[in-house]
Design an enzyme around this catalytic site. Structure first.
Site, PDB file in Angstrom:
ATOM      1  N   LYS A  99       1.103  -1.121   0.075  1.00 35.39           N
ATOM      2  CA  LYS A  99      -0.090  -0.208   0.087  1.00 35.39           C
ATOM      3  C   LYS A  99       1.062   1.057   0.261  1.00 35.39           C
ATOM      4  CE  LYS A  99      -3.722   2.050   2.451  1.00 35.39           C
ATOM      5  NZ  LYS A  99      -3.069   3.415   3.579  1.00 35.39           N
ATOM      6  N   GLY A 160      -8.048   9.958   9.358  1.00 36.57           N
ATOM      7  CA  GLY A 160      -8.506   9.100  10.360  1.00 36.57           C
ATOM      8  C   GLY A 160      -9.466  10.674  10.919  1.00 36.57           C
ATOM      9  N   ALA A 186      -9.674   6.683   2.710  1.00 37.13           N
ATOM     10  CA  ALA A 186      -9.568   7.797   4.181  1.00 37.13           C
ATOM     11  C   ALA A 186     -10.613   8.139   4.718  1.00 37.13           C
ATOM     12  CB  ALA A 186      -8.141   8.629   4.524  1.00 37.13           C
ATOM     13  N   GLY A 187     -10.974   8.535   5.582  1.00 32.26           N
ATOM     14  CA  GLY A 187     -11.945   9.458   6.225  1.00 32.26           C
ATOM     15  C   GLY A 187     -12.928   9.063   6.975  1.00 32.26           C
TER      16      GLY A 187
END
Lengths: 258, 371
Positions: A99, A160, A186-187
């Site tokens: 990743k 995050g 993300a998020g």
């Protein structure tokens, strides 16, 4: 039939949920949460583990017969560092999957598109299966796909932040155009966010902070599993489109049938 | 614009007056906002905010858990030398103090490295006094090369250097820098640093900027609480952190809260900061900068440190010795008295018992060094 099954680079995984291993209160809770999530792809920051030591606190909790350990290059500031870390992981015996994270800004951890692209080019040539973390930029997604990354991983909101799918319009374009699996990375802060991403057509979601920092991470991992399953089932069921208003019975053309 | 130029736009006493004129209404206004500005920060540092400490703590706790999870990064210092050409009135290494002066030899460095490594520590902070002639860049680079295979992260807390020298350190694998300004009030600074290179306020103030230019990944700042009016110094510390974050966006900034515990020798502190004041400062910084690293060393007592876990802290040292060679054999050449004397293992057990993960490794020398 749309299934809770994900195919990346010809390999089939039993869940569309991927999970991260950061921010957990301890390794045992992390292991239990991984189990409860039903995920089969687990990402680990190379900075956080001693990759050459199988007895490392985190690594020893990730059974290679159950999970694909997906090392990530979190903390890399440029392509050179990311490439070096990926090579180290492979040399330590990890599968050649990575990743790719190039996040020069340590606060919002937003990905550097230029360095990510450069690193992806090198790693793909070296035979890595590259899953790049990027901003929700449709053109960048196409460019990465062209050079041979096995997924694209656009963010829904800053990592995050738990803010959900804030980049929704660009994600729609990415999903429409992509030929490789789209992983919203993300998020994602709630099972409903994960479900929305899958309902929109994303192939997978990656969740970490929302699980790891929940009061009960194991129960939260299960809730994400269920959220993803709900969306997968909805897609299999065939979701009807949305309309702006109730459908009246042909007020303009009804007379034609009279 | 350098931070010195930023600092020169403010008068220390004007800011002090501003902080002391903040009211409960100003504090409530600041607490109602998601992102606070400099004025709000001043309100949270002010005496008026003392009555809101629990509300500040609850907010700081939520922010910290979201940004960092329930984790505490663990590190330890390795004092390489207590040779010092300075005469800082508050410091144990003051050249006039009659303490055993030690510069670790290669063998001693290797011995300390092995002991600290066996304690489980992987993030090391190398500390020296200021003696560039006896303990200069060559000495430091040699020391780093002797130990870097054993540690994931090597940071330095030494005298201020030029960008070129910092670059040299970075190339040899040093990834972070700690540099405390002690006080942001020039007059007070001159008063407590009567002689030696450290007397040069601007050279020290520019150290973190030069370090960031050289590429360091983490930079730690601090003001010695009690040298000056502490709330005002903390305001400028917040500005300093903010400046570095804006101008060197690839570097992670952290701060520490060293405080003068009691009068030592002939030195008389401006004030002694109590636990309440300490916690208020820490919380105000967390509410001002959600992603700032916050360090607490073993200068603080075990009981107090246990309480601080939930109050915004991200990094803690453990098992520390503050004299060169002290891990192998303790002696009197300490910089300060360690209050929390627990071993790394005991400390990590406490962290775990509180539901937090003690993180021993969160960096890798592979980032900077070849394969």
């Amino acid at each position: 039939m749309f299934k809770n099954e994900l195919v990346i680079a010809g390999r089939t995984f039993r869940s569309r949920l991927m999970v991260g291993t950061g921010k957990f209160p301890n390794a045992k809770v992390m292991a239990d949460a991984l189990e409860a999530s039903g995920a089969e792809i687990v990402t680990v920051a190379l900075r956080r583990v001693d990759i050459n030591n199988p007895q490392d606190d985190i690594l020893k909790q990730i059974d290679p017969s159950k999970y694909l350990l997906l090392p990530n290059t979190s903390g890399a500031r440029d392509a050179e560092e990311a490439v070096r870390l990926a090579r180290i992981a492979r040399a330590a015996g990890c599968e050649p999957w990575v990743k790719l994270e190039v996040t020069p800004d340590p606060y919002y951890l937003l990905p550097d598109p230029i360095e990510t692209f450069k690193a992806a080019e090198i790693l793909v040539k070296e035979g890595f299966k590259v899953l790049p973390y990027i901003n929700a930029d449709p053109v960048l997604c196409k460019r990465l796909e062209e050079i041979g990354t096995v997924t694209v991983m656009p963010l829904g909101a800053p990592i995050g932040s738990n803010k959900g799918i804030k980049t929704i319009d660009n994600l729609r374009i990415i999903i429409e155009q992509a030929k490789v699996p789209v992983v919203v990375d993300a998020g994602i802060g709630a099972p409903s966010h994960a479900a929305l991403a899958i309902e929109m057509g994303a192939d997978s979601v990656l969740v970490n902070t929302a699980i790891a920092t929940a009061k009960d991470p194991v129960m939260m991992a299960k809730s994400f599993k269920l959220g993803v399953e709900a969306a997968v089932t909805a897609r299999a069921a065939g979701m009807p489109g949305t309309r702006d208003r109730a459908e009246a019975s042909s007020p303009l053309t009804g007379f034609l049938r009279n | 614009m350098s931070f010195e130029q930023v600092l020169d736009q403010y008068k220390f006493n004007d800011i002090k007056d501003f902080i002391f004129s903040r009211t409960a209404a100003d504090v409530e206004f600041a607490l109602g906002k998601e992102k606070i500005d400099e004025e709000d920060f001043a309100a949270l540092l002010s005496p008026a905010a003392v009555n809101y400490i629990e509300e500040m703590a609850q907010k700081a706790y939520r922010i910290t858990v979201q940004r960092f999870g329930k984790t505490i990064k663990i590190y330890a210092p390795m004092y390489l030398s207590n040779e010092c050409a300075n005469s800082c009135k508050y410091c144990g290494f003051n050249r006039h103090n009659e303490i055993p002066r030690v510069i670790l030899t290669d063998d001693q460095i290797k011995l300390e490295t092995d002991i600290i490594h066996n304690m489980g520590i992987r993030h090391i902070l190398l500390v020296t006094g200021e003696s560039p002639v006896k303990v200069g860049t060559d000495y430091l680079i040699n020391a780093v090369n002797l130990m870097k295979d054993k540690f994931s992260s090597v940071c330095i807390e030494v005298y201020p250097m030029s960008v070129e020298d910092y670059s040299l350190m970075y190339e040899h694998g040093v990834d972070g820098l700690t540099m405390f300004q002690e006080t942001y009030n020039r007059e007070k600074y001159a008063d407590v640093h009567p002689a030696g290179k450290k007397r040069d306020f601007a050279w020290r103030l520019g150290g973190p900027e030069r370090g960031a230019q050289a590429g360091f990944r983490t930079i730690g700042l601090g003001a010695l609480m009690g040298l000056e009016e502490f709330r005002t110094d903390q305001f400028f510390l917040g500005l300093h952190a903010n400046y570095l974050m804006k101008n060197f966006w690839k570097t992670h900034i952290s701060i520490s809260f060293p405080r003068i515990r009691k009068a030592s020798g002939n030195f008389k502190a401006y004030e002694i900061v109590d636990d309440l004041g300490y916690v208020q400062m820490l919380l105000a910084h967390r509410l001002f900068q959600h992603d700032l690293g916050i360090n607490v060393s073993t200068r603080e007592s075990a009981e107090f440190r246990d309480r601080l876990l939930r109050l915004g802290v991200t990094h803690m040292s453990a098992g520390s010795k503050t004299e060169p060679g002290g891990y192998a054999k303790e002696h009197d050449g300490k910089q300060f008295q360690v209050e929390d004397t627990r071993t790394v293992e005991e400390f990590c057990d406490m962290v775990r018992m509180n539901g937090y993960d003690p993180v021993l490794k969160d960096w890798d020398t592979y980032f900077l060094n070849g394969e």
